[in-house]
Write an enzyme that holds these catalytic residues in place. Structure first.
Site, PDB file in Angstrom:
ATOM      1  CB  CYS A 174      -0.935   0.007   1.201  1.00 54.81           C
ATOM      2  SG  CYS A 174      -0.092  -0.116   2.778  1.00 54.81           S
ATOM      3  N   PRO A 230      12.391  33.590 -10.377  1.00 59.92           N
ATOM      4  CG  PRO A 230      14.726  33.626 -10.573  1.00 59.92           C
ATOM      5  CD  PRO A 230      13.540  32.691 -10.634  1.00 59.92           C
ATOM      6  N   GLY A 231      11.203  36.804 -10.797  1.00 58.18           N
ATOM      7  CA  GLY A 231      10.332  37.673 -11.571  1.00 58.18           C
ATOM      8  C   GLY A 231       8.885  37.263 -11.651  1.00 58.18           C
ATOM      9  NE  ARG A 232       5.588  32.910 -14.401  1.00 62.43           N
ATOM     10  CZ  ARG A 232       5.163  31.643 -14.245  1.00 62.43           C
ATOM     11  NH1 ARG A 232       6.022  30.684 -13.949  1.00 62.43           N
ATOM     12  NH2 ARG A 232       3.888  31.362 -14.360  1.00 62.43           N
TER      13      ARG A 232
END
Length: 292
Positions: free
Chosen positions: A127, A269-271
């Site tokens: 499992c 970087p940047g967003r």
């Protein structure tokens, strides 16, 4: 009367000469178009770490052998084996040829709950989510994190810029994940690394709680995707905002909504992308803490 765990107890293992190195050096044969060379390479190590509670072996995890005290405590908290470190009375790391055993003594009430969980696991094989009685119980109920300080876009970007400076294992091996605790201004307060993303987060959780700190002011930054387990572990200990450099899963987003946790992905970087904005308070000043 039981004695609560002291940080000195945890740090004692750091001086153990039997502790394995988190790095492994090996000879390599590097090939490329029109070239071949031999040399040395350094890779990340991983070893089995057994979580043992009052003599009961509960789980064996593959982990990078560093900050294992933090790992054991963070795992115990994020997996709800204990509710606070006041319920962990002793922790000893036993280094053997086959791995490390984290021997913990926990409160009797929590031991009874753990034994009940293990009874549910009996007879189950193959499992992925063991110890569950049905599909409805495969994902435990996620707690609400409550209102948390709003995190600005600038703070997220500042933390991203600084993170690499706090990843020595990643710099040497290119194989480890990081989990960082950041102030509301984006300053990085603490970082833990591991080959496993869940392990890195557990190590961070263990470190924060062991040093007497909470998750009330700031956010967690992880160098991986945000799976539902990462959201669940974070919510369990009260992390109100989780920022991941990669994508979340659909289940992670739904769990973040249930917890009213802020979940941010694709932090580059940047967003960055806000997948859920939890209930927030005003932006507060960063709490001054020792960076470790």
């Amino acid at each position: 009367m039981n004695q609560t765990l002291r940080s000195s107890d945890l740090n004692a293992a750091a001086d153990n000469e039997a502790a394995p190195s988190p790095l492994f050096q090996t000879r390599v044969d590097e090939r490329g178009t029109g070239r071949a060379s031999e040399g040395d390479d350094v890779v990340a190590e991983e070893i089995p770490v057994a979580m043992v509670y009052n003599g009961i072996s509960h789980a064996v995890m593959m982990a990078t052998p560093v900050d294992l005290e933090d790992f054991a405590l963070g795992f115990s908290l994020s997996e709800t084996i204990v509710r606070s470190l006041d319920e962990v009375y002793e922790l000893e790391l036993d280094y053997g040829p086959d791995g490390v055993t984290a021997e913990m003594t926990i409160a009797t009430e929590r031991l009874f709950a753990l034994k009940e969980q293990r009874r549910n696991m009996a007879g189950r094989t193959g499992c992925g989510l063991c110890g569950t009685e049905s599909l409805a119980h495969a994902i435990r109920k996620i707690p609400k994190v409550g209102a948390h300080p709003a995190i600005s876009d600038q703070a997220i970007q500042a933390a991203l810029t600084e993170l690499k400076q706090h990843q020595p294992l990643q710099a040497q091996t290119g194989a480890t994940h990081a989990a960082a605790w950041c102030g509301v201004d984006g300053s990085i307060i603490a970082v833990r690394e591991d080959v496993g993303r869940h392990n890195a987060l557990d190590k961070l959780i263990g470190h924060r709680r062991r040093t007497g700190n909470t998750f009330e002011s700031g956010f967690a930054l992880i160098s991986s995707r945000a799976s539902f387990e990462m959201v669940q572990k974070s919510a369990t200990v009260g992390i109100g905002c989780l920022v991941a450099v990669s994508a979340p899963t659909g289940l992670a987003i739904r769990e973040a909504r249930k917890a009213d946790m802020s979940l941010i992905g694709f932090a580059r970087p940047g967003r960055h992308v806000i997948y859920h904005q939890g209930q927030t308070t005003h932006i507060v000043e960063a709490v001054q803490e020792n960076k470790t």
